[in-house]
Scaffold this motif. Structure first.
Motif, PDB file in Angstrom:
ATOM      1  N   GLU A   1     -71.656  68.296 -72.810  1.00 32.37           N
ATOM      2  CA  GLU A   1     -70.675  69.142 -72.119  1.00 32.37           C
ATOM      3  C   GLU A   1     -69.592  68.302 -71.450  1.00 32.37           C
ATOM      4  OE1 GLU A   1     -72.699  71.654 -69.339  1.00 32.37           O
ATOM      5  OE2 GLU A   1     -73.804  72.703 -70.908  1.00 32.37           O
ATOM      6  N   LYS A   2     -69.964  67.133 -70.956  1.00 35.95           N
ATOM      7  CA  LYS A   2     -69.009  66.238 -70.297  1.00 35.95           C
ATOM      8  C   LYS A   2     -68.201  65.430 -71.311  1.00 35.95           C
ATOM      9  CE  LYS A   2     -71.913  65.751 -66.179  1.00 35.95           C
ATOM     10  NZ  LYS A   2     -71.466  66.956 -65.591  1.00 35.95           N
ATOM     11  N   GLY A   3     -68.547  65.553 -72.597  1.00 31.03           N
ATOM     12  CA  GLY A   3     -67.813  64.856 -73.646  1.00 31.03           C
ATOM     13  C   GLY A   3     -68.241  63.420 -73.835  1.00 31.03           C
ATOM     14  N   LEU A   4     -69.375  63.041 -73.271  1.00 28.82           N
ATOM     15  CA  LEU A   4     -69.833  61.658 -73.369  1.00 28.82           C
ATOM     16  C   LEU A   4     -70.527  61.367 -74.695  1.00 28.82           C
ATOM     17  CD1 LEU A   4     -71.238  61.432 -69.744  1.00 28.82           C
ATOM     18  CD2 LEU A   4     -69.126  60.410 -70.585  1.00 28.82           C
TER      19      LEU A   4
ATOM     20  N   ASP B   1     -76.110  65.590 -82.943  1.00 31.52           N
ATOM     21  CA  ASP B   1     -76.301  65.967 -84.346  1.00 31.52           C
ATOM     22  C   ASP B   1     -77.801  66.091 -84.553  1.00 31.52           C
ATOM     23  OD1 ASP B   1     -75.968  66.473 -87.014  1.00 31.52           O
ATOM     24  OD2 ASP B   1     -75.676  64.361 -87.563  1.00 31.52           O
ATOM     25  N   GLN B   2     -78.259  67.333 -84.644  1.00 34.07           N
ATOM     26  CA  GLN B   2     -79.692  67.625 -84.672  1.00 34.07           C
ATOM     27  C   GLN B   2     -80.286  67.148 -83.347  1.00 34.07           C
ATOM     28  OE1 GLN B   2     -81.128  69.337 -87.160  1.00 34.07           O
ATOM     29  NE2 GLN B   2     -79.372  69.315 -88.526  1.00 34.07           N
ATOM     30  N   GLU B   3     -81.093  66.110 -83.376  1.00 30.75           N
ATOM     31  CA  GLU B   3     -81.675  65.557 -82.153  1.00 30.75           C
ATOM     32  C   GLU B   3     -81.116  64.165 -81.854  1.00 30.75           C
ATOM     33  OE1 GLU B   3     -85.897  65.659 -82.704  1.00 30.75           O
ATOM     34  OE2 GLU B   3     -85.986  67.822 -82.425  1.00 30.75           O
ATOM     35  N   LEU B   4     -80.081  63.790 -82.570  1.00 28.61           N
ATOM     36  CA  LEU B   4     -79.480  62.468 -82.431  1.00 28.61           C
ATOM     37  C   LEU B   4     -78.260  62.559 -81.507  1.00 28.61           C
ATOM     38  CD1 LEU B   4     -79.688  59.537 -83.527  1.00 28.61           C
ATOM     39  CD2 LEU B   4     -77.978  60.205 -85.223  1.00 28.61           C
ATOM     40  N   ALA B   5     -78.284  61.739 -80.481  1.00 24.73           N
ATOM     41  CA  ALA B   5     -77.155  61.671 -79.549  1.00 24.73           C
ATOM     42  C   ALA B   5     -76.266  60.501 -79.954  1.00 24.73           C
ATOM     43  CB  ALA B   5     -77.651  61.483 -78.132  1.00 24.73           C
ATOM     44  N   ILE B   6     -74.982  60.781 -80.190  1.00 25.39           N
ATOM     45  CA  ILE B   6     -74.031  59.760 -80.634  1.00 25.39           C
ATOM     46  C   ILE B   6     -72.973  59.595 -79.548  1.00 25.39           C
ATOM     47  CG2 ILE B   6     -72.402  59.092 -82.438  1.00 25.39           C
ATOM     48  CD1 ILE B   6     -73.918  61.194 -84.236  1.00 25.39           C
ATOM     49  N   LEU B   7     -72.762  58.365 -79.158  1.00 24.82           N
ATOM     50  CA  LEU B   7     -71.791  58.051 -78.104  1.00 24.82           C
ATOM     51  C   LEU B   7     -70.376  58.397 -78.593  1.00 24.82           C
ATOM     52  CD1 LEU B   7     -71.643  56.777 -75.264  1.00 24.82           C
ATOM     53  CD2 LEU B   7     -71.227  54.588 -76.359  1.00 24.82           C
ATOM     54  N   SER B   8     -69.664  59.190 -77.809  1.00 26.64           N
ATOM     55  CA  SER B   8     -68.285  59.570 -78.174  1.00 26.64           C
ATOM     56  C   SER B   8     -67.320  58.475 -77.717  1.00 26.64           C
ATOM     57  CB  SER B   8     -67.923  60.899 -77.516  1.00 26.64           C
ATOM     58  OG  SER B   8     -67.839  60.737 -76.112  1.00 26.64           O
TER      59      SER B   8
ATOM     60  N   VAL C   1     -66.006  55.310 -70.902  1.00 23.38           N
ATOM     61  CA  VAL C   1     -66.671  55.419 -69.597  1.00 23.38           C
ATOM     62  C   VAL C   1     -67.601  54.229 -69.397  1.00 23.38           C
ATOM     63  CG1 VAL C   1     -68.370  56.757 -68.279  1.00 23.38           C
ATOM     64  CG2 VAL C   1     -66.459  57.916 -69.387  1.00 23.38           C
ATOM     65  N   VAL C   2     -68.323  53.844 -70.445  1.00 26.75           N
ATOM     66  CA  VAL C   2     -69.219  52.681 -70.361  1.00 26.75           C
ATOM     67  C   VAL C   2     -68.403  51.424 -70.073  1.00 26.75           C
ATOM     68  CG1 VAL C   2     -70.772  51.190 -71.694  1.00 26.75           C
ATOM     69  CG2 VAL C   2     -71.014  53.664 -71.826  1.00 26.75           C
ATOM     70  N   LYS C   3     -67.237  51.312 -70.724  1.00 26.13           N
ATOM     71  CA  LYS C   3     -66.411  50.106 -70.548  1.00 26.13           C
ATOM     72  C   LYS C   3     -65.903  49.954 -69.111  1.00 26.13           C
ATOM     73  CE  LYS C   3     -64.746  48.283 -74.617  1.00 26.13           C
ATOM     74  NZ  LYS C   3     -63.749  47.344 -74.913  1.00 26.13           N
ATOM     75  N   ILE C   4     -65.655  51.071 -68.425  1.00 31.87           N
ATOM     76  CA  ILE C   4     -65.148  50.949 -67.053  1.00 31.87           C
ATOM     77  C   ILE C   4     -66.278  50.786 -66.042  1.00 31.87           C
ATOM     78  CG2 ILE C   4     -63.006  52.188 -67.490  1.00 31.87           C
ATOM     79  CD1 ILE C   4     -64.229  54.586 -66.020  1.00 31.87           C
TER      80      ILE C   4
ATOM     81  N   GLN D   1     -69.030  54.949 -61.865  1.00 32.33           N
ATOM     82  CA  GLN D   1     -67.734  54.296 -61.654  1.00 32.33           C
ATOM     83  C   GLN D   1     -66.603  55.224 -62.079  1.00 32.33           C
ATOM     84  OE1 GLN D   1     -68.525  51.755 -59.468  1.00 32.33           O
ATOM     85  NE2 GLN D   1     -66.719  50.874 -60.425  1.00 32.33           N
ATOM     86  N   TYR D   2     -66.813  55.942 -63.190  1.00 30.83           N
ATOM     87  CA  TYR D   2     -65.809  56.890 -63.662  1.00 30.83           C
ATOM     88  C   TYR D   2     -65.583  57.983 -62.620  1.00 30.83           C
ATOM     89  CZ  TYR D   2     -63.807  60.783 -66.272  1.00 30.83           C
ATOM     90  OH  TYR D   2     -63.027  61.835 -66.668  1.00 30.83           O
ATOM     91  N   LEU D   3     -66.683  58.537 -62.085  1.00 36.12           N
ATOM     92  CA  LEU D   3     -66.569  59.580 -61.069  1.00 36.12           C
ATOM     93  C   LEU D   3     -65.890  59.043 -59.809  1.00 36.12           C
ATOM     94  CD1 LEU D   3     -70.003  61.426 -61.360  1.00 36.12           C
ATOM     95  CD2 LEU D   3     -67.771  62.184 -62.202  1.00 36.12           C
ATOM     96  N   LYS D   4     -66.242  57.816 -59.443  1.00 36.79           N
ATOM     97  CA  LYS D   4     -65.636  57.201 -58.263  1.00 36.79           C
ATOM     98  C   LYS D   4     -64.135  57.009 -58.485  1.00 36.79           C
ATOM     99  CE  LYS D   4     -65.956  53.073 -55.380  1.00 36.79           C
ATOM    100  NZ  LYS D   4     -66.560  51.752 -55.230  1.00 36.79           N
ATOM    101  N   ALA D   5     -63.762  56.519 -59.669  1.00 38.93           N
ATOM    102  CA  ALA D   5     -62.337  56.319 -59.972  1.00 38.93           C
ATOM    103  C   ALA D   5     -61.599  57.654 -59.984  1.00 38.93           C
ATOM    104  CB  ALA D   5     -62.180  55.617 -61.321  1.00 38.93           C
ATOM    105  N   LYS D   6     -62.236  58.673 -60.542  1.00 39.50           N
ATOM    106  CA  LYS D   6     -61.621  59.995 -60.591  1.00 39.50           C
ATOM    107  C   LYS D   6     -61.443  60.555 -59.176  1.00 39.50           C
ATOM    108  CE  LYS D   6     -61.640  63.931 -63.543  1.00 39.50           C
ATOM    109  NZ  LYS D   6     -62.098  64.523 -64.729  1.00 39.50           N
ATOM    110  N   LEU D   7     -62.448  60.347 -58.307  1.00 40.81           N
ATOM    111  CA  LEU D   7     -62.362  60.795 -56.922  1.00 40.81           C
ATOM    112  C   LEU D   7     -61.246  60.054 -56.189  1.00 40.81           C
ATOM    113  CD1 LEU D   7     -63.546  62.517 -54.622  1.00 40.81           C
ATOM    114  CD2 LEU D   7     -65.067  60.601 -54.117  1.00 40.81           C
TER     115      LEU D   7
END
Length: 169
Positions: A55-58, A62-69, A75-78, A83-89
């Motif tokens: 839902e957050k777009g992260l 696909d079936q039961e496989l979670a693929i990093l968007s 978000v991981v890079k920052i 950290q993303y939430l903190k930067a957004k705040l």
């Protein structure tokens, strides 16, 4: 789970980013105790976490496989979800601060415009006074010139009459 959701998202985003293909079955996600949800019997929580991350777009599921968007990867890079939430705040706080500063400047600008308007009114009033005084001064100057001419003429006439009477006697 929901009270620690951001920590769980951080942990599992990190897990996905370390995988070569950036994907993992969401039942292999890790909980706060660093155990797989599969081992602890919390399949429903793993599925809810995956759905929440989707839902957050992260991630995409696909079936039961979670693929990093791509968004999840950025978000991981920052530094992770926290950290993303903190930067957004911080960005939101900066926008609010800028908005407040803008509103303050607009109020100051309106006050200055009001003061300028009052100043312009007083200037107009002073200019009207100056015009009135100038007009009065010109009238007085004209009256003074006329008065002097009248005095000169009257003096000339009186002088002429006196000379006439003095010579005829």
């Amino acid at each position: 789970m929901y009270e620690n959701l951001n920590k769980l998202i951080d942990i599992n985003l990190d897990l996905l980013s370390r995988k070569e293909d950036h994907s993992e079955f969401f039942f292999d996600f890790i909980n706060l105790e660093k155990q797989k949800f599969r081992q602890s019997g919390e399949h429903i929580q793993a599925e809810r976490l995956a759905e929440n991350m989707e839902e957050k777009g992260l991630i995409t599921i696909d079936q039961e496989l979670a693929i990093l968007s791509e968004f999840g990867y950025s978000v991981v890079k920052i530094g992770g979800w926290s950290q993303y939430l903190k930067a957004k705040l911080e960005e939101k706080m900066k926008i609010e601060s800028d908005t407040q500063e803008k509103e303050k400047l607009e109020i100051d600008n309106l006050k200055l415009q009001k003061e300028n308007l009052e100043y312009q009114k007083s200037i107009r009033a002073k200019e009207e006074q100056i015009q009135t005084l100038t007009r009065d001064n010109l009238r007085l100057g004209n009256w003074d010139i006329r008065f002097r001419w009248y005095i000169a003429i009257i003096t000339f006439v009186i002088g002429f009459i006196i000379k006439y009477f003095v010579e005829n006697q």
